[in-house]
Design a protein around this motif. Structure first.
Motif, short mmCIF file in Angstrom:
data_model
loop_
_atom_site.label_atom_id
_atom_site.label_comp_id
_atom_site.label_asym_id
_atom_site.label_seq_id
_atom_site.Cartn_x
_atom_site.Cartn_y
_atom_site.Cartn_z
N LYS A 10 0.86 -1.19 0.00
CA LYS A 10 0.00 0.00 0.00
C LYS A 10 0.89 1.24 0.00
CE LYS A 10 -3.86 0.53 2.22
NZ LYS A 10 -4.86 0.49 1.14
N ASP A 11 0.44 2.27 -0.69
CA ASP A 11 1.20 3.51 -0.76
C ASP A 11 1.13 4.22 0.59
OD1 ASP A 11 2.40 5.92 -1.29
OD2 ASP A 11 1.23 6.38 -3.07
N ASN A 12 2.27 4.30 1.28
CA ASN A 12 2.27 4.91 2.62
C ASN A 12 3.11 6.20 2.67
OD1 ASN A 12 4.88 3.87 2.47
ND2 ASN A 12 4.48 2.18 3.88
N ARG A 13 3.24 6.88 1.54
CA ARG A 13 3.97 8.15 1.52
C ARG A 13 3.31 9.15 2.45
NH1 ARG A 13 6.59 7.87 -3.83
NH2 ARG A 13 5.56 6.14 -4.90
N ASN A 14 4.13 9.91 3.15
CA ASN A 14 3.65 11.00 4.01
C ASN A 14 2.64 10.52 5.06
OD1 ASN A 14 5.14 12.91 2.40
ND2 ASN A 14 3.49 12.80 0.88
N LEU A 15 2.78 9.29 5.48
CA LEU A 15 1.79 8.71 6.38
C LEU A 15 1.74 9.44 7.72
CD1 LEU A 15 -0.27 6.40 6.37
CD2 LEU A 15 1.46 4.95 7.43
N THR A 112 -7.39 3.97 12.50
CA THR A 112 -7.52 4.84 11.33
C THR A 112 -7.83 4.00 10.10
OG1 THR A 112 -5.14 4.74 10.86
CG2 THR A 112 -5.92 6.54 12.31
N ASN A 113 -8.42 4.64 9.11
CA ASN A 113 -8.84 3.91 7.90
C ASN A 113 -7.66 3.24 7.20
OD1 ASN A 113 -11.56 4.49 8.20
ND2 ASN A 113 -11.44 6.37 6.99
N PHE A 114 -6.54 3.96 7.11
CA PHE A 114 -5.38 3.38 6.41
C PHE A 114 -4.94 2.09 7.10
CE2 PHE A 114 -0.92 2.56 5.78
CZ PHE A 114 -0.74 2.73 4.42
N TYR A 115 -4.78 2.14 8.41
CA TYR A 115 -4.31 0.96 9.14
C TYR A 115 -5.33 -0.17 9.07
CZ TYR A 115 0.13 2.48 11.10
OH TYR A 115 1.45 2.85 11.23
N LYS A 116 -6.61 0.16 9.21
CA LYS A 116 -7.63 -0.89 9.15
C LYS A 116 -7.63 -1.56 7.77
CE LYS A 116 -11.14 1.59 10.75
NZ LYS A 116 -12.48 1.94 11.25
N GLU A 117 -7.50 -0.76 6.71
CA GLU A 117 -7.48 -1.33 5.36
C GLU A 117 -6.24 -2.19 5.14
OE1 GLU A 117 -7.77 2.04 2.82
OE2 GLU A 117 -9.84 2.50 3.39
N TYR A 118 -5.08 -1.67 5.59
CA TYR A 118 -3.84 -2.43 5.40
C TYR A 118 -3.90 -3.76 6.14
CZ TYR A 118 0.97 -3.99 5.87
OH TYR A 118 2.10 -4.76 5.85
N TRP A 119 -4.25 -3.70 7.41
CA TRP A 119 -4.22 -4.92 8.21
C TRP A 119 -5.32 -5.89 7.82
CZ3 TRP A 119 -0.14 -6.64 10.43
CH2 TRP A 119 0.85 -5.74 10.81
N ASP A 291 6.99 4.30 5.47
CA ASP A 291 6.80 5.68 5.01
C ASP A 291 8.08 6.51 5.06
OD1 ASP A 291 6.37 5.36 7.85
OD2 ASP A 291 5.80 7.46 7.91
N LEU A 292 8.92 6.30 6.09
CA LEU A 292 10.12 7.11 6.28
C LEU A 292 11.19 6.86 5.21
CD1 LEU A 292 10.49 6.81 10.15
CD2 LEU A 292 9.61 8.77 8.87
N MET A 293 11.05 5.80 4.44
CA MET A 293 12.06 5.46 3.43
C MET A 293 11.91 6.26 2.14
SD MET A 293 11.89 1.32 4.00
CE MET A 293 12.95 0.87 2.62
N SER A 298 13.95 5.98 -4.62
CA SER A 298 13.01 6.09 -5.74
C SER A 298 12.28 4.75 -5.81
CB SER A 298 13.76 6.36 -7.04
OG SER A 298 12.87 6.35 -8.14
N VAL A 299 11.07 4.73 -5.29
CA VAL A 299 10.35 3.47 -5.13
C VAL A 299 9.67 3.06 -6.43
CG1 VAL A 299 8.52 2.28 -3.87
CG2 VAL A 299 10.01 3.92 -2.68
N ASP A 300 9.99 1.86 -6.89
CA ASP A 300 9.32 1.30 -8.06
C ASP A 300 9.22 -0.22 -7.87
OD1 ASP A 300 11.86 0.27 -8.63
OD2 ASP A 300 12.30 1.81 -10.12
#
Length: 323
Positions: A10-15, A112-119, A291-293, A298-300
């Motif tokens: 999941k995209d976790n940029r700027n989380l 939070t929605n992000f964590y619930k969706e990820y888990w 997220d901190l990475m 350059s994530v791909d």
């Protein structure tokens, strides 16, 4: 069939900007242990910490890696287990889990929605794995249930008989509602102390819990005594070989000496399982990029594939069964 070697992405940029409680959680951990008195940079007060030999093989041959917040990170030269040499005493630590604000903030984050969706995606993947082993029904014990996210996922989607353990007071009513009975939630009891009255579990899970327990051999031995002959245990734990740690170093969030007092390697988890009469039957990685990475990479898809191939995900997931 799903490829279980493929982690959930999941995209976790700027989380941390989107979910401020994440950063508040880690800052609060630091605050809670900041005032512990230190001598030569280490917390030594026996009322707070106890210096110990390797908790896996009991060897006193250890090498210091570094210190953080007054805690000494070491590696056992016999079994390759990484651990905190002067962990917070178990009674102090268990009390902290019940009352400390940092753990409340973690529970806020988990809702939070992000964590619930990820888990939910993680839980779905490993429930598929469980069923791939022919376990479509039976009893499930979730150790360290927290807010009950995994138990609630199972309740809403499957027909397993659910049990849980937890120390925090404020989540107990919710956990009881999820499993349907107060007798199926074991509150303020270490696993080793619980009398399960002959119950045998087909699945036992520890989602980010095994690294917290004071005596992992005792815990795994207890699990070995209550898991069914064809049952499996799933343990998600930090991976010290992660790309995150290689980039972020000592600032990596998982290097949390207040709560994370063990860092298992393949060698030490196999050793611990063997002592307890169990064996590792599978291993997977989860969360290749935290997220901190993003600031340093350059994530791909190629990078993610490389991280997976090199066993550099943030978490390792071990599947363990009886010998």
């Amino acid at each position: 069939m799903r490829d279980f070697n493929q982690p959930i992405i999941k995209d976790n940029r700027n989380l941390r900007e989107k979910i401020p409680s994440i950063e508040k959680h880690f800052k609060k951990i630091e605050d809670e242990i900041f005032d512990f008195p230190k001598v030569d940079g280490l917390i030594k007060d026996p009322n707070i910490v106890t210096f110990r030999n390797c908790p896996i093989c009991e060897s006193n041959k250890q090498e210091q890696l570094f210190t953080k917040f007054g805690f000494k990170f070491v590696i056992c030269q016999e079994c390759n287990h990484y651990f905190i040499n002067n962990p917070i005493n178990e009674d102090v630590l268990l009390n902290m889990y019940q009352v400390k604000e940092s753990d409340n903030l973690q529970r806020v984050t988990n809702k939070t929605n992000f964590y619930k969706e990820y888990w939910t995606e993680v839980y779905s993947k490993y429930t598929e794995y469980i069923q791939s082993k022919g376990i479509y029904e039976g009893s499930v014990l979730d150790i360290g249930s927290g807010t009950g996210a995994f138990l609630e996922f199972l309740k809403n989607n499957y027909s397993y008989n659910l049990y849980g353990t937890e120390f925090a007071d404020e989540v107990i009513d919710d956990l009881v509602d999820i499993v349907g009975s107060k007798e199926k939630i074991f509150h303020k009891l270490k696993l080793e102390e619980i009398n399960f009255n002959g119950i045998s579990f087909d699945v036992i899970t520890m989602w980010g819990v095994l690294e917290h327990v004071y005596n992992p051999i005792q815990v795994l031995t207890k699990i070995s005594s209550i898991i069914s002959p064809k049952g499996i245990m799933i343990a998600l734990i930090p991976n010290l070989n992660s790309r995150a740690l290689k980039i972020l170093g000592i600032t990596t969030p998982t290097l949390d000496p207040r709560g994370h007092i063990h860092y298992f390697t393949d060698d030490s988890i196999n050793k611990a399982a063997s002592i307890a009469g169990m064996k590792v039957i599978d291993k997977f990685g989860e969360l290749p990029i935290i997220d901190l990475m993003h600031k340093y990479l350059s994530v791909d898809d190629n990078l993610i594939e490389q991280i997976i191939k090199n066993d550099e995900c943030y978490y390792s997931v071990y599947v363990i069964s009886k010998i």
